[in-house]
Design a protein around this motif. Sequence first.
Motif, short mmCIF file in Angstrom:
data_model
loop_
_atom_site.label_atom_id
_atom_site.label_comp_id
_atom_site.label_asym_id
_atom_site.label_seq_id
_atom_site.Cartn_x
_atom_site.Cartn_y
_atom_site.Cartn_z
N LEU A 93 -9.34 -3.83 2.42
CA LEU A 93 -7.90 -3.91 2.26
C LEU A 93 -7.26 -2.54 1.87
N ARG A 94 -8.04 -1.58 1.38
CA ARG A 94 -7.56 -0.18 1.40
C ARG A 94 -7.11 0.09 2.89
N SER A 95 -8.04 -0.03 3.86
CA SER A 95 -7.85 0.47 5.35
C SER A 95 -6.66 -0.29 5.96
N ALA A 96 -6.44 -1.73 5.56
CA ALA A 96 -5.33 -2.32 6.22
C ALA A 96 -4.11 -1.56 5.73
N TYR A 97 -3.87 -1.26 4.36
CA TYR A 97 -2.66 -0.56 3.75
C TYR A 97 -2.57 0.80 4.49
N ARG A 98 -3.80 1.61 4.47
CA ARG A 98 -3.48 2.83 5.26
C ARG A 98 -3.37 3.01 6.56
N ARG A 99 -3.80 2.13 7.27
CA ARG A 99 -3.35 1.72 8.64
C ARG A 99 -1.84 1.67 9.06
N CYS A 100 -1.18 0.81 8.22
CA CYS A 100 -0.02 0.43 8.27
C CYS A 100 0.85 1.62 7.99
N PHE A 101 0.55 2.39 6.87
CA PHE A 101 1.14 3.75 6.80
C PHE A 101 1.07 4.71 7.94
N GLU A 102 -0.06 4.77 8.47
CA GLU A 102 -0.43 5.69 9.60
C GLU A 102 0.24 5.12 10.76
N ALA A 133 -2.91 -1.84 -3.39
CA ALA A 133 -1.49 -1.52 -2.51
C ALA A 133 -0.71 -0.68 -3.09
N LEU A 134 -0.67 -0.44 -4.37
CA LEU A 134 0.39 0.69 -5.07
C LEU A 134 -0.40 2.11 -4.98
N SER A 135 -1.79 2.10 -5.08
CA SER A 135 -2.63 3.33 -5.07
C SER A 135 -2.34 3.95 -3.36
N ALA A 136 -2.45 2.97 -2.22
CA ALA A 136 -2.42 3.46 -1.18
C ALA A 136 -0.78 4.07 -0.90
N ALA A 137 0.18 3.36 -1.33
CA ALA A 137 1.55 3.84 -1.28
C ALA A 137 1.66 5.26 -1.89
N ARG A 138 1.03 5.29 -3.08
CA ARG A 138 1.28 6.75 -3.67
C ARG A 138 0.51 7.79 -2.88
N GLU A 139 -0.60 7.26 -2.33
CA GLU A 139 -1.28 8.34 -1.37
C GLU A 139 -0.57 8.90 -0.38
N THR A 140 0.18 8.12 0.23
CA THR A 140 0.90 8.30 1.37
C THR A 140 2.20 9.27 1.16
N ILE A 151 8.57 -0.98 0.09
CA ILE A 151 8.94 -1.89 -0.82
C ILE A 151 7.98 -2.97 -0.76
N PHE A 152 7.50 -3.50 -1.95
CA PHE A 152 6.52 -4.57 -2.18
C PHE A 152 7.53 -5.67 -2.33
N ALA A 166 0.52 -3.54 -12.67
CA ALA A 166 -0.42 -2.57 -12.13
C ALA A 166 0.33 -1.20 -11.71
N ALA A 167 1.40 -1.34 -11.68
CA ALA A 167 2.14 -0.07 -11.24
C ALA A 167 2.23 0.85 -12.84
N ALA A 168 2.39 -0.01 -13.86
CA ALA A 168 2.47 0.67 -15.06
C ALA A 168 0.93 1.10 -15.41
N ALA A 169 -0.24 0.49 -15.08
CA ALA A 169 -1.45 0.83 -15.28
C ALA A 169 -1.98 1.99 -14.73
#
Length: 175
Positions: A93-102, A133-140, A151-152, A166-169
């Motif tokens: 799942l992390r890879s799916a988000y990262r690849r979208c950002f790439e 999803a949120l941590s992948a977004a923050r990473e980018t 935008i989620f 989750a964002a608050a956590a």
Amino acid sequence: MKTQIEIMRGDITQMAVDAIVNAANTTLLGGGGVDGAIHRAAGPELVAECAGLGGCETGDARITGGYRLAARHVIHTVGPVWRGGAKGEPDLLRSAYRRCFEVAAENGLASIAFPAISCGVYGYPMRDAALIALSAARETTGHNPELERVIFVLYNDEAAQTYRDAAAALKMELG
Ligand code: AR6
């Protein structure tokens, strides 16, 4: 400029952004859920372009035009099917988000909208998926100066609230 991360309830097919992300399957030839909704809204030209891509591995992503959508592009990604969590699902799942950002960075996109990849038919628990999803977004953020907005777009209030919790956590600041 800092990338703004937003959470909203809505229908991703209506988003006027540089790209909406499709939670597709490895064939890229359409299906149910958000995939079906995106293909219906985009029109038959989308599946025609997808047919030329030769599929997509789980955890990878491909970009096409948006055709009749308000979005200029669709980034098709394939999330994992949830099989209890010990079969590599979080990494995929992390890879799916990262690849979208790439792919977004390669194409110089400024705005991208995501559905809750894998959280429907594929059965991924929403809270766990939201953290990824949120941590992948923050990473980018900070790595792609052209990306202004992430935008989620969640389909119901409960899912949107799960993302906000989750964002608050994660102590993330939302736009
Ligand atoms: N806008 C935003 N979110 C939506 C929309 C919409 N219009 N429609 C559904 N959702 P799913 P998956 C939410 O099942 O789990 C397809 O058949 C939905 O409530 O679409 O990755 C593909 O072809 C859920 O929270 O995707 C694959 O075979 C989330 O989108 C398979 O389903 C994702 O649910 C992929 O399954």
